[in-house]
Design an enzyme around this catalytic site. Sequence first.
Site, PDB file in Angstrom:
ATOM      1  N   GLU A 385       0.825  -1.320   0.163  1.00 50.72           N
ATOM      2  CA  GLU A 385       0.088   0.142   0.046  1.00 50.72           C
ATOM      3  C   GLU A 385       0.713   1.205   0.046  1.00 50.72           C
ATOM      4  O   GLU A 385       0.778   2.093   1.010  1.00 50.72           O
ATOM      5  CB  GLU A 385      -0.817  -0.111   1.120  1.00 50.72           C
ATOM      6  N   GLU A 473      -4.292 -10.430  -0.534  1.00 48.91           N
ATOM      7  CA  GLU A 473      -5.020 -10.437   0.481  1.00 48.91           C
ATOM      8  C   GLU A 473      -6.626 -10.615   0.450  1.00 48.91           C
ATOM      9  O   GLU A 473      -6.792 -10.088  -0.912  1.00 48.91           O
ATOM     10  CB  GLU A 473      -4.991  -9.077   1.508  1.00 48.91           C
TER      11      GLU A 473
HETATM   12  C1  GAL Z   1      -5.122  -4.045   3.609  1.00 48.88           C
HETATM   13  C2  GAL Z   1      -3.726  -3.805   4.149  1.00 48.88           C
HETATM   14  C3  GAL Z   1      -3.665  -4.771   5.436  1.00 48.88           C
HETATM   15  C4  GAL Z   1      -4.573  -4.638   6.343  1.00 48.88           C
HETATM   16  C5  GAL Z   1      -5.970  -4.846   5.837  1.00 48.88           C
HETATM   17  C6  GAL Z   1      -7.122  -4.709   6.820  1.00 48.88           C
HETATM   18  O1  GAL Z   1      -5.568  -2.780   2.871  1.00 48.88           O
HETATM   19  O2  GAL Z   1      -2.780  -4.266   3.178  1.00 48.88           O
HETATM   20  O3  GAL Z   1      -2.351  -4.219   5.988  1.00 48.88           O
HETATM   21  O4  GAL Z   1      -4.809  -3.133   6.836  1.00 48.88           O
HETATM   22  O5  GAL Z   1      -6.267  -4.313   4.422  1.00 48.88           O
HETATM   23  O6  GAL Z   1      -7.217  -5.454   7.755  1.00 48.88           O
HETATM   24 MG    MG Z   2      -2.464  -0.147   5.011  1.00 49.51          MG
END
Ligand code: GAL
Ligand code: MG
Length: 971
Positions: A385, A473
């Site tokens: 990010e 993710e």
């Molecule tokens: C993503 C990010 C993670 C965490 C997650 C939400 O956007 O990469 O670090 O923030 O969302 O829990």
């Molecule tokens: Mg973040």
Amino acid sequence: WPTLPVPSNWTMHGYDRPHYTNVQMPFDLAPPNVPDDNPTGLYRRTFELPAGWDSRRVVLNVGGAESVLYVWLNGQAVGMGKDSRLPHEFDLTPFLKAGENLLCCAVVKWSDATFIEDQDQWWMGGIHREVFLYATTKTYIADVFALATPDEGFQDGALSVTTKLGFSGPPINGWSVQTQLFDLEGRALLDEPLLDRVRADNRRHNPYRGPLSQVTQTARVAAPLLWSSEAPNLYTVVVSLISSEGDVVESTSCRVGFRRIEMGDRALLINGKAVMIRGVNRHEHDPVTGKVISRESMIVDIKLMKQFNINAVRASHYPNAEAWYDLCDEYGLYVIDETNLESHAFLHTMCRDPRYLSQFVERGSRMVERDKNHACIIAWSLGNESGYGPNHDAMAGVIRALDPSRPLHYEGATWVWNEVYTPIPKGLLEDPISRSGMRASDMICPMYPPIDSLVAWAQADDPGDRRPMILCEYSHAMGNSNGSLSDYWAAFEAHPGLQGGFMWEWCDHGLTQHTADGRAYFAYGGDFGDTPNDLNFCCDGIVGADRVPHPGLWELKTLVQPVGVRWIEAATGQIEVLNKRDFADLSDLSGTWALEVDGEVAAHGELPSLTTLPGAVSVVRLPLPRPIVFEGQEAFLMVRFALAGDAGYAPAGHEVAWSQLPVSLPTKPKARAKPVSVMPLTLKRNGERAVVTGRDFELSFSADSGMEQMTRGNHLVIILGPQLQIWRGATDNDGIKGMPRQAEKALTKWLEAGLDQMTVGRGRLETSQEDGQVTVHLRQVGSCGAAEHAVIFDHTYVISGDGRVQVDCTFYVDSVLSDLPRLGVTLTLADEFEGLEWFGRGPLESYSDRKHAAWVGKFAGTVSDQYVPYAMPQEHGNKTDLRWIELRSPDLAVRFSPSALCEGSASRFAPQDLFAAKHTTDLAPRKEVRVNLDVAQRGLGTASCGPDILEQYRVGAGTYRLAFDIDVLGA
Ligand code: GAL
Ligand code: MG
């Protein structure tokens, strides 16, 4: 000078405080400015050098300090370093003295680098990794880069070891490097060790003849055992430095695994196979020590991951403590190692700020230099990010050149940021490489994409972009979550190009705190007076901060299990067993089967030992009884696979996979036999109340609530009969209740519609008596802000002389209500009914969109056991596909048997109790048992960060029926 342990976070020892933010910075300043009030720790300690070190080069290694580290020795400035998640090394030799030496460190919390360490986690402080001194000779082995690569056909292997020398003074010739490879038993594998002279000084050589002070040695290795997560075979490289006199002055070693990573056609290939990534994201977090992670706790994590069939882990979002990679090498987990770089609050800024260019390059390259020898690392990630800009391309270029053996991963590059933010005439961006971020990412690695977008991408099959998609993710595990994980896995398995991903995230970041009366709970953002903060958004793990698996982890385990089972033909007992592994056969597993008819084992046995090859199937014929089921029965075949012997990550007997196959369709609702009751039954009306009395029971009704109390003998059984219920203790996915109302979230809409305040009006009680049965009927109207006739609730009770109550409910849900939390009834039972049995899915909680880990069977437990301690209290304990549910007191059992499969639960918490609580310790169990029977409950989805529930898991407008019998039996 009070004493502080090292390693530690000072924030976990009463200094300063933990501070949790997600995207936002903890202070309101623009880069590179930081607050004047800047927590700073000064450390000092003395040491004496061990005997024999005085003529050696002595190096200080500080494994990790958050965030800027300064070092002094004996009052002289030695150096400084940034990057909280990588070691800093300082050559102390010139500053040392005989006897006592005074080492001082200063750790400063906020700096320009804070803007690129804006990960979603607690801001801590201090030296959180090990600190040690080591000594070398004055000429020393500065670096070893060992690559063990299988050849094309995966028969033999090539070893390539590049060793670099360091010199305390000017480089000198005359040194040699000797290298040998050993197997795990310590047997040398090269007939002769490799021995090469190192050219260090260029004065007498042609300077065009390659880099100085380093040597690359290669050897062929016959038929090495390959390394993979399934078979993590390791070898050891030993490199020695030989003086011109032929003396070995120094030796070092590292382990290597023979394995090859390549980018194939829409696939990341590990040893030639498009290995499905069954991954999780893992932060370094301990509920007591914060960022200090012991080796023991790493082993706990790794074993848990392996036991739950996870094969990959992303080091989100920074290089981990070094032992982690050793353990991943040993136990077998594929790792994406990630640069410690996130600028979430200034997403598009830092990546194009030239003042930060060198930090980008340095963070990425230092990670590679530290970790490059680990077999477990399958890709380098440029961070998280941080938008996408030239600073990323610079980092990518350096990493590609440092280590061409591994691909790059960077989510930000696969967005279209560069089109939007780069001041280049549009035409130039037609260049597909700059458009799609191929310079910085060899895979498409989005976060939280909706499933249909994955499928659309896979089907588009873009000939210009042959990268695979691996989700960096997905399936945000905040609270009661991971709805539709099975829908993701169905998509991964069905569509070429989709290669799995890393679910978010491994563990909750709760910090253990205690109430005034000593009860432990997990604290989250804001609990330390830390503002601004993002509350419980850090509690989004698939295991708790204490590593207790959440139900979602069982779901993941089941979906990614390595063995699949299907019927070939139930009538002949033939099943097909599929080996979903990439490299290993199934001979390490032992299988058992059981035929369960109406919840009871009718026959069982063992499966033959299977040597099914990866990707292949074996057909097994089971000696099932004939006929398998009789008319009106329901049967399932359960097949289970466990480890036949001990494995590194679990003992023999550990269950690896299971499948439950239905033998017959669920039975049609049995026609209700008319009770041939001759038992006396009296009905008494008293205005808007009615009382039905049988020989040993009594039931009362009112126009306000329909059925109220039920007694049996002198026992109070039901305190309040079925009451219309549409509310649930909102999950984090419904909406984060502590945050200001979030637009688009289900919870916001529910509160706006007033669903939590629904009132159910008084109706007109109708009663009749006929054929030895009493019938009571009531129509009630549930009203809320959004609709006066939100739900019309018709409920009818047919009471027989033997005490059976047949309940028939019809719900008419108004067209304005398209998405209810649930639809059903709640009954309140007396406190004593703590015992619980059910026939339906279990033993874990299940929901319409997360029920693959729960099988159909008969389960027993207690009501209190159904509680799942999500860090933020919320709806939990649901059961799907219920055939019946029974509550037991020491004297009586009361069974609820729906006429069609329904959902339900038993709890000591009302939805409003769960909704009001902010921490587990706020919850007080009621002195009554609440039984929920639902036509349906809303699925879970993952809307706290990602897609909400799919349409098919919603409960909306329409007419629904829920009919069930209530039977009270002796216990
Ligand atoms: C993503 C990010 C993670 C965490 C997650 C939400 O956007 O990469 O670090 O923030 O969302 O829990
Ligand atoms: Mg973040």
